[in-house]
Write an enzyme that holds these catalytic residues in place. Structure first.
Site, PDB file in Angstrom:
ATOM      1  N   LYS A 119     -47.876  14.966 -63.821  1.00  0.00           N
ATOM      2  CA  LYS A 119     -47.334  14.415 -62.566  1.00  0.00           C
ATOM      3  C   LYS A 119     -48.429  13.729 -61.744  1.00  0.00           C
ATOM      4  CE  LYS A 119     -42.911  16.448 -62.298  1.00  0.00           C
ATOM      5  NZ  LYS A 119     -41.799  17.027 -61.566  1.00  0.00           N
ATOM      6  N   LYS A 201     -40.958  13.627 -73.484  1.00  0.00           N
ATOM      7  CA  LYS A 201     -39.724  14.404 -73.262  1.00  0.00           C
ATOM      8  C   LYS A 201     -38.771  13.623 -72.358  1.00  0.00           C
ATOM      9  CE  LYS A 201     -40.261  17.273 -69.174  1.00  0.00           C
ATOM     10  NZ  LYS A 201     -39.135  17.663 -68.398  1.00  0.00           N
ATOM     11  N   LYS A 204     -35.522  13.559 -66.092  1.00  0.00           N
ATOM     12  CA  LYS A 204     -34.438  13.066 -65.246  1.00  0.00           C
ATOM     13  C   LYS A 204     -34.891  12.118 -64.150  1.00  0.00           C
ATOM     14  CE  LYS A 204     -34.225  17.412 -62.735  1.00  0.00           C
ATOM     15  NZ  LYS A 204     -35.408  17.272 -61.890  1.00  0.00           N
TER      16      LYS A 204
HETATM   17  P1  ATP Z   1     -38.392  15.501 -63.389  1.00  0.00           P
HETATM   18  O1  ATP Z   1     -38.427  14.357 -64.334  1.00  0.00           O
HETATM   19  O2  ATP Z   1     -37.564  15.213 -62.161  1.00  0.00           O
HETATM   20  O3  ATP Z   1     -39.710  16.101 -63.071  1.00  0.00           O
HETATM   21  P2  ATP Z   1     -37.289  17.229 -65.455  1.00  0.00           P
HETATM   22  O4  ATP Z   1     -36.256  16.445 -66.181  1.00  0.00           O
HETATM   23  O5  ATP Z   1     -38.552  17.515 -66.160  1.00  0.00           O
HETATM   24  O6  ATP Z   1     -37.540  16.653 -64.028  1.00  0.00           O
HETATM   25  P3  ATP Z   1     -37.023  19.832 -64.206  1.00  0.00           P
HETATM   26  O7  ATP Z   1     -36.354  19.968 -62.870  1.00  0.00           O
HETATM   27  O8  ATP Z   1     -38.517  19.845 -64.188  1.00  0.00           O
HETATM   28  O9  ATP Z   1     -36.548  18.560 -65.000  1.00  0.00           O
HETATM   29  O10 ATP Z   1     -36.498  20.952 -65.194  1.00  0.00           O
HETATM   30  C1  ATP Z   1     -35.275  21.624 -65.092  1.00  0.00           C
HETATM   31  C2  ATP Z   1     -35.041  22.428 -66.341  1.00  0.00           C
HETATM   32  O11 ATP Z   1     -34.732  21.557 -67.434  1.00  0.00           O
HETATM   33  C3  ATP Z   1     -36.260  23.236 -66.799  1.00  0.00           C
HETATM   34  O12 ATP Z   1     -35.815  24.465 -67.328  1.00  0.00           O
HETATM   35  C4  ATP Z   1     -36.866  22.393 -67.878  1.00  0.00           C
HETATM   36  O13 ATP Z   1     -37.607  23.147 -68.809  1.00  0.00           O
HETATM   37  C5  ATP Z   1     -35.614  21.804 -68.527  1.00  0.00           C
HETATM   38  N1  ATP Z   1     -35.908  20.520 -69.155  1.00  0.00           N
HETATM   39  C6  ATP Z   1     -36.379  19.409 -68.532  1.00  0.00           C
HETATM   40  N2  ATP Z   1     -36.512  18.406 -69.400  1.00  0.00           N
HETATM   41  C7  ATP Z   1     -36.128  18.893 -70.615  1.00  0.00           C
HETATM   42  C8  ATP Z   1     -36.029  18.338 -71.928  1.00  0.00           C
HETATM   43  N3  ATP Z   1     -36.371  17.080 -72.156  1.00  0.00           N
HETATM   44  N4  ATP Z   1     -35.589  19.123 -72.938  1.00  0.00           N
HETATM   45  C9  ATP Z   1     -35.237  20.402 -72.718  1.00  0.00           C
HETATM   46  N5  ATP Z   1     -35.298  20.990 -71.499  1.00  0.00           N
HETATM   47  C10 ATP Z   1     -35.737  20.258 -70.457  1.00  0.00           C
END
Ligand code: ATP
Ligand code: LTN
Length: 340
Positions: A119, A201, A204
């Site tokens: 980040k 990965k 969102k």
């Molecule tokens: P951002 O991009 O906004 O930082 P993010 O998509 O990484 O967000 P988080 O809010 O950090 O999402 O994570 C929410 C949940 O979703 C956590 O349990 C995280 O481990 C899971 N998660 C996030 N991305 C993935 C992915 N690509 N595959 C599986 N699990 C995921």
């Protein structure tokens, strides 16, 4: 106190930051398991808005997303009567315990966190102290509720390990105070990959929306994103496909959506063109997301119902959290506050 706290089910806790658009990675890695496990646990599910402000958010968007994410938890099948669903900032004990835990977390530990490193690269103009100390807030989220199990995607494993280290350190310095939580990382779908940058990965809040499937994408957008998803030059599904970036990710998404083993999916599509498989994957996604979106629209159409659930959730959460924070303050040697 409410009935749900009387029956002594073990505690399952998790949270998602209200940034970007809830994506298929979040569903498969986390929310899906929340829904499946809620039967056997008391579920505590948060929208972690205090985590989200570690990167800049527009206030109006943040406000809308908090409600929208909570509605998506419900649309996914989290039962409000049996679980505790709330917005993190409604429970002040999270900030209180986070401060204490900051004092039991070493900079050397925080320096190693890969989410912080990632980040900081993505937000070079805003590497703030909150982003750095974020794991102590996450540890507070978990330890406040004497949590047994934390279902998350693979990217959160490191934060869970640190949470356990912090809890152990506090327990050893004083006396047993926090339960040591276990991570639950699913065997399939713990790391769904981006559709275009296949080595990254799915995230969102990716600036390129073709990289992720939003749970609220309409059918035509879902189909287009899957059609354009990056694969490789092989074109045809073989027993090797699961190990290839791109197509391997799509196969594992299909396997999770259809409750199949990845190898079963490969057997089913072996010899078929990628394009044909992508069409079937898009059909599965639409079949899954259309009813989800209908439930979501209905919930969002009744804001009173939604805010009622969140108010009730935060009330229960404050009650549970206040027990832990009182215990922590007492052990630290803080003078108890007067009751007036
Ligand atoms: P951002 O991009 O906004 O930082 P993010 O998509 O990484 O967000 P988080 O809010 O950090 O999402 O994570 C929410 C949940 O979703 C956590 O349990 C995280 O481990 C899971 N998660 C996030 N991305 C993935 C992915 N690509 N595959 C599986 N699990 C995921
Ligand atoms: N750090 C997590 C979100 C999160 C969380 C939690 C997950 C905050 N608090 C407590 C599980 C339990 C993330 O970035 N995905």
């Amino acid at each position: 106190m409410s009935d749900i706290q009387k029956d002594k089910k073990p505690i399952l806790l998790s949270g998602i930051q209200p940034s970007g658009h809830l994506a298929l990675g979040n569903y498969v890695g986390a929310m899906r398991n929340w829904v499946q496990m809620q039967q056997d646990y008391l579920g505590i599910f948060m929208v972690v808005d205090m985590h989200a402000i570690t990167v800049r958010q527009k206030p109006a968007d943040l406000r809308n997303r908090c409600l929208s994410f909570a509605a998506q938890y419900l649309a996914a099948g989290i039962k409000p009567e049996e679980n505790v669903i709330f917005i993190q900032s409604h429970v002040p004990q999270h900030a209180e315990l986070a401060w204490v835990l900051n004092c039991y977390t070493y900079m050397g530990e925080l320096n190693r966190m890969t989410q912080f490193k990632d980040k900081s690269k993505r937000h070079e103009d805003n590497i703030n102290a909150g982003l750095y100390a974020y794991p102590a807030l996450m540890a507070a989220d978990i330890l406040l509720y004497q949590t047994d199990l934390v279902p998350v995607g693979a990217d959160q494993k490191q934060h869970l390990e640190l949470t356990r280290d912090i809890a152990n350190r506090f327990n050893n310095t004083y006396s047993p105070t926090f339960k040591l939580p276990e991570p639950f990382i699913p065997k399939a779908g713990a790391r769904i990959m981006s559709l275009q940058d296949v080595d990254k990965k799915m995230s969102k809040s990716d600036s390129n929306e073709n990289n992720y499937i939003s749970l609220l994408d309409p059918p035509d957008v879902l189909r287009r994103k899957i059609k354009r998803a990056v694969t490789d030059s092989a074109r045809e599904i073989t027993s090797e496909s699961l190990n290839r970036p791109g197509i391997g990710n799509l196969l594992s998404i299909y396997s999770v959506l259809n409750d199949m083993q990845p190898t079963e999916v490969v057997n089913r599509f072996e010899g078929q063109q990628y394009s044909g498989f992508k069409g079937e994957l898009a059909d599965s996604l639409v079949a899954f997301l259309e009813p989800f979106q209908q439930r979501y629209d209905k919930i969002m159409g009744d804001k009173g119902y939604l805010t009622g659930i969140l108010d009730e959730g935060s009330m229960r959460a404050r009650h549970m959290a206040s027990k832990t924070i009182s215990k922590v303050y007492r052990k630290l040697g803080f003078v108890p506050a007067g009751r007036s």
